[in-house]
Each structure stands twice: as C-alpha cells, then as structure tokens.
Design a protein around this motif. Sequence first.
Motif, PDB file in Angstrom:
ATOM      1  N   THR A  62       0.834  -1.203   0.000  1.00 49.91           N
ATOM      2  CA  THR A  62       0.000   0.000   0.000  1.00 49.91           C
ATOM      3  C   THR A  62       0.870   1.255   0.000  1.00 49.91           C
ATOM      4  N   THR A  63       1.987   1.199   0.733  1.00 50.19           N
ATOM      5  CA  THR A  63       2.881   2.367   0.773  1.00 50.19           C
ATOM      6  C   THR A  63       3.406   2.684  -0.629  1.00 50.19           C
ATOM      7  N   ILE A  64       3.698   1.638  -1.404  1.00 46.72           N
ATOM      8  CA  ILE A  64       4.185   1.863  -2.772  1.00 46.72           C
ATOM      9  C   ILE A  64       3.108   2.568  -3.606  1.00 46.72           C
ATOM     10  N   ILE A  65       1.861   2.112  -3.468  1.00 41.66           N
ATOM     11  CA  ILE A  65       0.774   2.774  -4.228  1.00 41.66           C
ATOM     12  C   ILE A  65       0.583   4.203  -3.729  1.00 41.66           C
ATOM     13  N   ARG A  66       0.632   4.402  -2.424  1.00 45.28           N
ATOM     14  CA  ARG A  66       0.440   5.760  -1.880  1.00 45.28           C
ATOM     15  C   ARG A  66       1.552   6.703  -2.362  1.00 45.28           C
ATOM     16  N   MET A  67       2.775   6.202  -2.443  1.00 44.59           N
ATOM     17  CA  MET A  67       3.859   7.056  -2.934  1.00 44.59           C
ATOM     18  C   MET A  67       3.668   7.342  -4.430  1.00 44.59           C
ATOM     19  N   THR A  68       3.222   6.321  -5.159  1.00 47.95           N
ATOM     20  CA  THR A  68       3.057   6.507  -6.613  1.00 47.95           C
ATOM     21  C   THR A  68       1.948   7.509  -6.918  1.00 47.95           C
ATOM     22  N   THR A  69       0.954   7.584  -6.043  1.00 46.73           N
ATOM     23  CA  THR A  69      -0.179   8.468  -6.302  1.00 46.73           C
ATOM     24  C   THR A  69      -0.084   9.773  -5.509  1.00 46.73           C
ATOM     25  N   ALA A  70       1.101  10.096  -5.028  1.00 50.10           N
ATOM     26  CA  ALA A  70       1.402  11.384  -4.375  1.00 50.10           C
ATOM     27  C   ALA A  70       0.701  11.568  -3.036  1.00 50.10           C
ATOM     28  N   LEU A  71       0.219  10.478  -2.436  1.00 52.03           N
ATOM     29  CA  LEU A  71      -0.419  10.611  -1.126  1.00 52.03           C
ATOM     30  C   LEU A  71       0.601  10.573   0.001  1.00 52.03           C
ATOM     31  N   THR A  72       1.722   9.921  -0.258  1.00 53.19           N
ATOM     32  CA  THR A  72       2.788   9.821   0.735  1.00 53.19           C
ATOM     33  C   THR A  72       4.098  10.214   0.049  1.00 53.19           C
ATOM     34  N   ALA A  73       4.904  10.995   0.752  1.00 52.26           N
ATOM     35  CA  ALA A  73       6.169  11.440   0.148  1.00 52.26           C
ATOM     36  C   ALA A  73       7.195  10.304   0.159  1.00 52.26           C
ATOM     37  N   VAL A  74       8.014  10.262  -0.871  1.00 58.59           N
ATOM     38  CA  VAL A  74       9.099   9.284  -0.958  1.00 58.59           C
ATOM     39  C   VAL A  74      10.231   9.741  -0.028  1.00 58.59           C
ATOM     40  N   SER A  75      10.819   8.820   0.744  1.00 57.47           N
ATOM     41  CA  SER A  75      11.950   9.219   1.609  1.00 57.47           C
ATOM     42  C   SER A  75      13.232   9.351   0.810  1.00 57.47           C
ATOM     43  N   SER A  76      13.463   8.399  -0.097  1.00 60.53           N
ATOM     44  CA  SER A  76      14.621   8.511  -0.999  1.00 60.53           C
ATOM     45  C   SER A  76      14.328   7.771  -2.284  1.00 60.53           C
ATOM     46  N   GLY A  77      15.085   8.086  -3.331  1.00 58.90           N
ATOM     47  CA  GLY A  77      14.823   7.519  -4.653  1.00 58.90           C
ATOM     48  C   GLY A  77      13.790   8.359  -5.393  1.00 58.90           C
ATOM     49  N   ALA A  78      13.303   7.848  -6.521  1.00 57.94           N
ATOM     50  CA  ALA A  78      12.335   8.625  -7.316  1.00 57.94           C
ATOM     51  C   ALA A  78      11.346   7.701  -8.007  1.00 57.94           C
ATOM     52  N   ILE A  79      10.128   8.221  -8.163  1.00 58.47           N
ATOM     53  CA  ILE A  79       9.111   7.524  -8.950  1.00 58.47           C
ATOM     54  C   ILE A  79       8.791   8.413 -10.141  1.00 58.47           C
ATOM     55  N   PRO A 124       8.718  13.156 -12.445  1.00 53.05           N
ATOM     56  CA  PRO A 124       8.594  12.746 -11.046  1.00 53.05           C
ATOM     57  C   PRO A 124       7.216  13.123 -10.498  1.00 53.05           C
ATOM     58  N   ILE A 125       6.677  12.247  -9.680  1.00 48.36           N
ATOM     59  CA  ILE A 125       5.315  12.477  -9.185  1.00 48.36           C
ATOM     60  C   ILE A 125       5.330  13.357  -7.941  1.00 48.36           C
ATOM     61  N   ASN A 126       4.441  14.330  -7.878  1.00 46.37           N
ATOM     62  CA  ASN A 126       4.156  15.031  -6.629  1.00 46.37           C
ATOM     63  C   ASN A 126       2.759  15.615  -6.687  1.00 46.37           C
ATOM     64  N   SER A 157     -10.873   8.144 -17.870  1.00 51.45           N
ATOM     65  CA  SER A 157     -10.082   7.376 -18.855  1.00 51.45           C
ATOM     66  C   SER A 157      -8.586   7.448 -18.567  1.00 51.45           C
ATOM     67  N   PRO A 158      -8.148   6.922 -17.414  1.00 48.16           N
ATOM     68  CA  PRO A 158      -6.713   6.972 -17.089  1.00 48.16           C
ATOM     69  C   PRO A 158      -5.918   5.992 -17.953  1.00 48.16           C
ATOM     70  N   ASP A 159      -4.619   6.206 -17.999  1.00 47.44           N
ATOM     71  CA  ASP A 159      -3.745   5.268 -18.714  1.00 47.44           C
ATOM     72  C   ASP A 159      -3.317   4.127 -17.790  1.00 47.44           C
ATOM     73  N   VAL A 160      -3.257   4.419 -16.506  1.00 47.73           N
ATOM     74  CA  VAL A 160      -2.815   3.415 -15.529  1.00 47.73           C
ATOM     75  C   VAL A 160      -3.846   3.334 -14.403  1.00 47.73           C
ATOM     76  N   LEU A 161      -4.196   2.098 -14.033  1.00 45.20           N
ATOM     77  CA  LEU A 161      -5.131   1.911 -12.924  1.00 45.20           C
ATOM     78  C   LEU A 161      -4.402   1.199 -11.783  1.00 45.20           C
ATOM     79  N   PHE A 162      -4.399   1.831 -10.608  1.00 43.53           N
ATOM     80  CA  PHE A 162      -3.802   1.211  -9.418  1.00 43.53           C
ATOM     81  C   PHE A 162      -4.930   0.624  -8.578  1.00 43.53           C
TER      82      PHE A 162
END
Lengths: 242, 280
Positions: free
Chosen positions: B41-58, B64-66, B150-155
């Motif tokens: 869930t944390t990975i999805i939350r980071m990918t959808t800008a709900l949770t900030a990434v601590s390090s690295g980039a998506i 980059p997502i924000n 009509s999104p391109d990606v569905l999480f």
Amino acid sequence: MTFKAVIWKDWIVFLNKIASNTISAVVGPTLYLLAFGWGIGGQVSVAGQSYVSFVIPGIVAMNSMSVSFGIIASSLNISRLYDKTFEAEMMSPITPVAYTMAKVAVGIGRGIYCATLIIAVSLLFDRSLVLSPYFLLVLALNCAVFSIIGFIVGLLIKSHGDMAKVSNFVITPMSFLCGTLFPLDRFPVLLRALFEFLPLSMAVTGLRQGAAGPNSWVVPAVLAAWCLVLFPVAVNVCKKAE
Amino acid sequence: MIEYQNVSKFYGDLAAVDGISLDIPDGEFFGLLGPNGAGKTTIIRMTTALTAVSSGAILIDGEPINRDLSKTKQRFGVVPQYTNLEAEISARQNLDYHGRLYGMDTSLRKSKIDELLEFAELSDRADDKASSYSSGMRRRLMIIKALMHSPDVLFLDEPTVGLDATARRNIWDLLRNMNSQGLTIFLTTHYLEEAQALCSRVGLIDKGKMVQLDSPSALIASHGNYILEYFKDGEMVYQFFNAREEAVKASEWLNASFQVREANLEDVFVALTNRRIAES
C-alpha cells in the motif's frame, strides 16, 4: 473547473440536508436572542443602545464563526480519517491551492447562510441593524478567517474526538471573550489589548460600528491580514496531509 | 511507463519500503504480492502522491510524481483498499464529482457516467446513495469511478478484500476486460490465486523489499513446477521438482503421509522468505 467541482459537491451535500442544516443553524442563535433580547435586553442598555441592539451583531459574528469553522473542520476531518474521500480528492488533478480556496469559499457560503438566518430571526427582536456592503465584507472576511482555521485544524487533528477539545479551548473562549456579549472595555487594559486584535473581536467591532465607525478600514484590513497569514499555512498543511 | 528508482520510505527507523527498483511498461497487468504490512500500500500511496518518498524517485513517463502535478495525476486512476466514496450522494453524483475534479466537460461526463454504470451493472441503482450499496457494489462503483476520466494506468490496492467468491470473479472479469483494452493495471494483493490468474508479471515483496520479480509461471518454474509436501520432525517440508514423476519417485522413500501437487506462488514465497503470505 476543479475549484468549482468541490463547491458543487458540497452544495449537493448541503441541499440533501437543507432542513436539518437550516434548523440547527437557527436554534442556538434564537435561544441567545430570546435570553438576551427578551430576557435581559429590555432592561439593560450598553454603550448608549439597548442591549439587544448591542448583542445582535455579536451573535451574528459568533455564529458565523462557529459555523464556518465547524463545517470545514469537521467535514475535512471526517473525510480524511473516516470516509477517506480527502485522499481521493488529493489524487485528482486539483492543486492544494485550488482545494483550499474551494473549501474556504464553502465555509464563507455556509457562514453567510447562517448569518442571514440569524439576521432574519433578529428582526423579530430589533430592527436597528444596518446592513451594508461594509457589513457584508466584514462578515465574509470573518467567515474566511475561521474557514481557514477550520481547514488547518481539520487536516491536522488526528482523531475526531480531539475536534471537541479544539472547540472547547479555542472557539468557545473566543465566543465569550471577543466583545460578542459585552464590550471589550470591561476587560483590564492588558487583556483588552490581547483580545482586541483577535479576528472575532475585529469582526464584532466592524459589524457593530459599520463603515461609519472610527478607523473603520482597520477591521477589514486586520481580518484580511489574518487571511493572508493563515492561507499559505493552510495550503502547506494540505500539501502534506495524509 | 512507470519507473521506480531505488525507492524507499522510512517511518522513523522502520523501512516500510526498502530500495525498490522496477519498471512497468504500458499495457502490463502487474501484480505486487506479499503479506499484510509488506509495503504494498505504501508503494501505491507514494506513486499516487499521497505519501512522500523518503529517498529515490518515482517517474511516470519520465516525470517525477508530486501532489502539485495536475497533468500527471490525470493519467492514473486509483482504487484503494478501503471505501472512499462520498456516502451521502448517489452513485451518479459520485461519478459526476469525479469527472468534474478531472475537468471533464458536461456532455462527456454524462455519456461516460451512463456507459460506466452499465458496464458495472449499476444502472438501476444509479440514483441511490452510495451508503445504501452492498460491499461488492461499492467496490464496482469505486473501480468505475477510477476509470471515469479514462486513465492510462489503474492502481488497485487489494481490490477484492472482503468480497465473496462470485463478487471477486466479477471484479476479475472487469479487470481482464479493461486490460485487454490497453489499460495498464498495477494490482496489489495478498491472494496468490488472484495474482496468478490476472497478472502477466508479479513482484514478490516482503518487509519492504522486492524478493523476486517475473511472470507467475517463470517464478514457479524457477523453483520447480511440482511440490512434494510431507511432515518430518514436527514440521511440514516442501520439496520442489520440475516434473510430477520426479516428485512421486522421491516420495517412494518416505514413511510419512505425503502429497504431490502443482506448485504455486505461495510455495515460491515461502521458499524465498521462509514466511507464508497469509502470515501477518
């Protein structure tokens, strides 16, 4: 467009419960008016006017404050912690600035709706209230300040139970200490100076004195300053809220 | 294309996600399989800008997502694990609100709402409040809500948790249908049969780390397609074999009761982590 979407949704939710929203908005102020209008108002005069004339602007300011604050704080808190709809909104393309502005606009609208109802009820007790563009400006700014505060609180508070604590420690004391029910000059000088620049004190002064009062520009200027200081804080909280 | 470049998320000293690197090409049906608390869930939350990434980039298509990136957010739809519907308004109004948030014009919203309600078989309850819906209906409404723009990606984060077998199969059919139309799907689940049935590639995740990544059949084949399962010295033993005959032959030496069966993703997960996916 996204700004309007949030307002549209809150409008639909408001319409779905318009009867209960309306009744709950007038019950408290009507009781105040009964107690201070008929109960005490006839026998007391304050600052050269009847007490009921004195207290009506205070009740308008106090209730519009608590409605603007309460509606925004509790709806945001519930949508963040329980319904999880805040997350859905944050995942959408709406920016934190547009979202904050939309919620503040909703708070202003709800506060003005409540104030309109109170003013309508107050006509049964007293007709000396002067409604003017200045009155509306001060009222809207008062609602804006407390909507922004509600926005910040709604996003920061970690449980809905803590909302009542914020009301008890911030909103309720302000309701009584900002010149709503008695003039600020009854306080010792130091306390008076402390309370005078609180947004509710400013709003009460503005609504009571109107544009003709001394230094009338100070009231909207100070309320606008509160908005300008608090709005960026609210946007920042929105950016970080989880 | 979604790229995870050495992504980590820390809560204090705890690494909820620990150095994940992964590419998901357009049109893929990707699954993240792991026990509760593994970091899905944390990975999805980071990918959808709900949770900030601590390090690295998506990165989504190199960006980059924000939370401020309206255009990027327009490209994905999200179905979280929990219900996130506006309970006090109808299904139609929920979809309408979503469309408005994504800047869709009135005529497009109207046609899309009717199309999606029919697709999810919710047309006859479209004007009922979402709070009156059953769990399965709410889940279907959440999925079509995420598809509204009509999104391109569905999480999808554990999309079938709490649903009965029939409702689960209906959701699977819906997802297969959407993927066949070109939608990229990123699914997290702790149901191994779900990952095995739906995903073209599966990442096995445990304690925030990606332990293995491949197609379900390749993951299984890399360990062995058959399992010899027996009880020895107070615990269950699982031995992988490439062919059933090999497993049967190995069982001839056993004195205890045993079972030879096809291996699945759970067996692979246990072999890699010494933990079951159901453990949490």
